[in-house]
Write an enzyme that holds these catalytic residues in place. Structure first.
Site, PDB file in Angstrom:
ATOM      1  N   ALA A 183      15.075  14.469 -85.167  1.00 19.96           N
ATOM      2  CA  ALA A 183      15.541  13.772 -83.969  1.00 19.96           C
ATOM      3  C   ALA A 183      17.063  13.694 -83.986  1.00 19.96           C
ATOM      4  O   ALA A 183      17.689  13.715 -85.044  1.00 19.96           O
ATOM      5  CB  ALA A 183      14.938  12.377 -83.913  1.00 19.96           C
ATOM      6  N   CYS A 184      17.641  13.600 -82.823  1.00 22.68           N
ATOM      7  CA  CYS A 184      19.086  13.459 -82.679  1.00 22.68           C
ATOM      8  C   CYS A 184      19.543  12.182 -83.393  1.00 22.68           C
ATOM      9  O   CYS A 184      18.859  11.167 -83.293  1.00 22.68           O
ATOM     10  CB  CYS A 184      19.432  13.392 -81.193  1.00 22.68           C
ATOM     11  SG  CYS A 184      21.179  13.347 -80.849  1.00 22.68           S
ATOM     12  N   PRO A 185      20.593  12.179 -84.150  1.00 26.40           N
ATOM     13  CA  PRO A 185      21.578  13.236 -84.366  1.00 26.40           C
ATOM     14  C   PRO A 185      21.317  14.045 -85.634  1.00 26.40           C
ATOM     15  O   PRO A 185      22.239  14.625 -86.201  1.00 26.40           O
ATOM     16  CB  PRO A 185      22.883  12.457 -84.467  1.00 26.40           C
ATOM     17  CG  PRO A 185      22.476  11.221 -85.230  1.00 26.40           C
ATOM     18  CD  PRO A 185      21.080  10.890 -84.697  1.00 26.40           C
ATOM     19  N   ASN A 244      15.996  20.580 -80.856  1.00 24.34           N
ATOM     20  CA  ASN A 244      16.463  19.411 -80.120  1.00 24.34           C
ATOM     21  C   ASN A 244      17.496  19.855 -79.083  1.00 24.34           C
ATOM     22  O   ASN A 244      18.554  20.378 -79.436  1.00 24.34           O
ATOM     23  CB  ASN A 244      17.084  18.413 -81.101  1.00 24.34           C
ATOM     24  CG  ASN A 244      17.409  17.098 -80.465  1.00 24.34           C
ATOM     25  OD1 ASN A 244      18.053  17.051 -79.437  1.00 24.34           O
ATOM     26  ND2 ASN A 244      16.971  16.018 -81.096  1.00 24.34           N
TER      27      ASN A 244
END
Length: 79
Positions: free
Chosen positions: A17-19, A44
């Site tokens: 998942a970001c970041p 992503n």
């Protein structure tokens, strides 16, 4: 892209998942010499903006971005 870039190192951040993908890339950049080409694998969409913005700010260069069916390959040369 008609010619394939040769990467010196690959960072597989698919599923992160970001970041996460950007943080994985930054960690890899810290461990290599200037001129190293790193291929970031990320699924992503945020990486498409995060990585170029970070590269501009940090002085590194995005050489290419390729889209496959399931993920992106972003090639970054360290400076």
């Amino acid at each position: 892209m008609s010619e394939t870039l040769d990467a010196d190192r690959t960072v597989d951040a698919r599923g992160a998942a970001c970041p996460g993908p950007l943080m994985d890339l930054i960690g890899a950049v810290r461990d290599v010499d200037s001129g190293t080409v790193i291929r970031l694998l990320s699924d992503n969409d945020q990486s498409l903006t995060d990585v170029p913005e970070w590269a501009d700010e940090s002085g590194n260069e995005v050489l290419a971005t390729e889209e496959t069916d399931d993920y992106y390959e972003i090639y970054v040369e360290t400076k």
